[in-house]
Design a protein around this motif. Structure first.
Motif, PDB file in Angstrom:
ATOM      1  N   SER A  11     -29.239  35.385 -24.699  1.00  0.00           N
ATOM      2  CA  SER A  11     -29.284  34.040 -24.127  1.00  0.00           C
ATOM      3  C   SER A  11     -28.611  34.036 -22.761  1.00  0.00           C
ATOM      4  O   SER A  11     -27.752  34.868 -22.477  1.00  0.00           O
ATOM      5  CB  SER A  11     -28.579  33.037 -25.053  1.00  0.00           C
ATOM      6  N   PRO A  12     -28.992  33.094 -21.908  1.00  0.00           N
ATOM      7  CA  PRO A  12     -28.435  33.035 -20.553  1.00  0.00           C
ATOM      8  C   PRO A  12     -27.181  32.157 -20.502  1.00  0.00           C
ATOM      9  O   PRO A  12     -27.178  31.066 -19.934  1.00  0.00           O
ATOM     10  CB  PRO A  12     -29.581  32.431 -19.738  1.00  0.00           C
ATOM     11  N   ALA A  13     -26.095  32.625 -21.116  1.00  0.00           N
ATOM     12  CA  ALA A  13     -24.853  31.849 -21.136  1.00  0.00           C
ATOM     13  C   ALA A  13     -24.389  31.559 -19.713  1.00  0.00           C
ATOM     14  O   ALA A  13     -24.581  32.364 -18.797  1.00  0.00           O
ATOM     15  CB  ALA A  13     -23.778  32.606 -21.905  1.00  0.00           C
ATOM     16  N   VAL A  14     -23.759  30.406 -19.531  1.00  0.00           N
ATOM     17  CA  VAL A  14     -23.342  29.960 -18.201  1.00  0.00           C
ATOM     18  C   VAL A  14     -21.824  29.980 -18.093  1.00  0.00           C
ATOM     19  O   VAL A  14     -21.111  29.653 -19.044  1.00  0.00           O
ATOM     20  CB  VAL A  14     -23.910  28.553 -17.887  1.00  0.00           C
ATOM     21  N   HIS A  15     -21.336  30.380 -16.942  1.00  0.00           N
ATOM     22  CA  HIS A  15     -19.902  30.423 -16.657  1.00  0.00           C
ATOM     23  C   HIS A  15     -19.389  28.992 -16.523  1.00  0.00           C
ATOM     24  O   HIS A  15     -20.024  28.139 -15.900  1.00  0.00           O
ATOM     25  CB  HIS A  15     -19.685  31.183 -15.346  1.00  0.00           C
ATOM     26  N   GLU A  16     -18.220  28.719 -17.102  1.00  0.00           N
ATOM     27  CA  GLU A  16     -17.657  27.366 -17.039  1.00  0.00           C
ATOM     28  C   GLU A  16     -17.402  26.913 -15.604  1.00  0.00           C
ATOM     29  O   GLU A  16     -17.507  25.715 -15.295  1.00  0.00           O
ATOM     30  CB  GLU A  16     -16.368  27.294 -17.854  1.00  0.00           C
ATOM     31  N   ALA A  17     -17.117  27.848 -14.701  1.00  0.00           N
ATOM     32  CA  ALA A  17     -16.901  27.475 -13.298  1.00  0.00           C
ATOM     33  C   ALA A  17     -18.192  27.012 -12.635  1.00  0.00           C
ATOM     34  O   ALA A  17     -18.164  26.188 -11.712  1.00  0.00           O
ATOM     35  CB  ALA A  17     -16.302  28.650 -12.525  1.00  0.00           C
ATOM     36  N   ASP A  18     -19.330  27.529 -13.095  1.00  0.00           N
ATOM     37  CA  ASP A  18     -20.613  27.071 -12.558  1.00  0.00           C
ATOM     38  C   ASP A  18     -20.948  25.665 -13.063  1.00  0.00           C
ATOM     39  O   ASP A  18     -21.522  24.854 -12.330  1.00  0.00           O
ATOM     40  CB  ASP A  18     -21.727  28.043 -12.926  1.00  0.00           C
ATOM     41  N   ILE A  19     -20.593  25.380 -14.319  1.00  0.00           N
ATOM     42  CA  ILE A  19     -20.766  24.019 -14.825  1.00  0.00           C
ATOM     43  C   ILE A  19     -19.918  23.066 -13.993  1.00  0.00           C
ATOM     44  O   ILE A  19     -20.378  21.999 -13.572  1.00  0.00           O
ATOM     45  CB  ILE A  19     -20.361  23.934 -16.305  1.00  0.00           C
ATOM     46  N   ALA A  20     -18.677  23.461 -13.742  1.00  0.00           N
ATOM     47  CA  ALA A  20     -17.773  22.628 -12.950  1.00  0.00           C
ATOM     48  C   ALA A  20     -18.290  22.431 -11.527  1.00  0.00           C
ATOM     49  O   ALA A  20     -18.158  21.344 -10.949  1.00  0.00           O
ATOM     50  CB  ALA A  20     -16.381  23.253 -12.924  1.00  0.00           C
ATOM     51  N   ALA A  21     -18.889  23.463 -10.957  1.00  0.00           N
ATOM     52  CA  ALA A  21     -19.406  23.358  -9.589  1.00  0.00           C
ATOM     53  C   ALA A  21     -20.534  22.339  -9.505  1.00  0.00           C
ATOM     54  O   ALA A  21     -20.653  21.596  -8.511  1.00  0.00           O
ATOM     55  CB  ALA A  21     -19.884  24.718  -9.100  1.00  0.00           C
ATOM     56  N   VAL A  22     -21.381  22.277 -10.530  1.00  0.00           N
ATOM     57  CA  VAL A  22     -22.448  21.282 -10.551  1.00  0.00           C
ATOM     58  C   VAL A  22     -21.859  19.886 -10.739  1.00  0.00           C
ATOM     59  O   VAL A  22     -22.289  18.924 -10.100  1.00  0.00           O
ATOM     60  CB  VAL A  22     -23.480  21.612 -11.648  1.00  0.00           C
TER      61      VAL A  22
END
Length: 277
Positions: A154-165
């Motif tokens: 699966s394409p798990a996402v980094h929490e910092a990328d969620i925060a950046a959005v």
């Protein structure tokens, strides 16, 4: 610009606090226990609980934008008092909202729609940080991960990328009125995750694949409720199509590629290092 971050001591919340401060914004961080929050000194840390709207009026006062979560920080239960939360933020004049959603729609999202608030939904498919809760203790103590694993990637996402959005939504760099499906830039299997953690720590990790019966027994012994056991088995046996492949949202919003799992593993290597015996 003053921005309120709820869930500020979580993985996404902490990163959002850091990124907002770095971008020059005033940050108010909501937490149930300010004394234990361990957040940057530049952030204004305030006591509050999303499940108790009487604690929120002061938190929203003077805030121009707010990042909301849709679950209770203490037990992870979906919030049932969305209309009351939204009434409080509307009364305070909060103009923009980002919402970190869960598996199901909570009472928060429809309340924001009904109130006419400018908001956007962040929908991560899988957090890279889930690896901490799922496997860190076993890796630290035994060097072995026992799992029902059929090779799902699966394409798990980094929490910092969620925060950046979230930052882009809150500051007006990304539009409201839409859902942002968030993934990493690559699909990663459990075997590949463990290899990345092994490389980051310099320690070998063994993956022991369990039969379905063995997995059910292990999960039951670990105290998981029946519903969560069934979810775990189904996720591996028949993974959902949505979120199974990378999407380009992070790059679209931030202008750069998503962070990799290997980078996440290096950043969090200490959490997986063996306990001295």
């Amino acid at each position: 610009m003053t921005i309120l971050v709820t869930g500020a001591t979580g993985t996404v919340g902490r990163s959002l606090v850091d990124q907002l401060l770095e971008a020059g914004h005033a940050v108010r961080a909501l937490t149930r226990d300010p004394a234990r929050a361990d957040l940057p000194a530049a952030a204004e840390v305030v006591r509050g609980d999303l499940t108790d709207v009487t604690t929120l009026a002061g938190a929203f006062a003077g805030v121009e934008a707010a990042h909301l979560i849709t679950f209770s920080g203490e037990f992870g239960d979906t919030l049932t008092n969305g209309p009351e939360i939204v009434d409080a933020l509307v009364a305070a004049g909060v103009a923009r909202v980002s919402v970190l959603g869960g598996w199901d729609t909570s009472t928060v999202e429809p309340a924001l729609d009904a109130a006419g608030v400018a908001w956007a939904l962040l929908s991560p498919t899988e957090f890279m940080a889930n690896t901490l809760g799922d496997h860190a203790e076993a890796i630290r103590t035994t060097g072995e991960v026992r799992a029902f694993d059929r090779g799902r990637a699966s394409p798990a996402v980094h929490e910092a990328d969620i925060a950046a959005v979230a930052l882009a939504v809150l500051t007006g760099a990304a539009p409201t009125g839409r859902e942002y499906l968030l993934t990493g830039g690559e699909t990663v299997s459990l075997e590949q995750k463990l290899a990345a953690v092994s490389d980051a720590t310099g320690q070998p990790i063994t993956l022991t694949r369990l039969s379905e019966a063995q997995a059910r027994a292990d999960l039951t012994a670990a105290g998981l409720e029946t519903e969560m056991i069934e979810f775990t088995i189904a996720l591996e046996s028949d993974p959902p199509v949505v979120g199974s492949q990378p999407v380009g949202t992070v790059a679209e919003v931030t202008g750069r590629p998503p962070r990799t799992f290997a980078a996440w593993a290096r950043e969090n290597a200490d959490a997986f290092r063996a306990v001295p015996g």
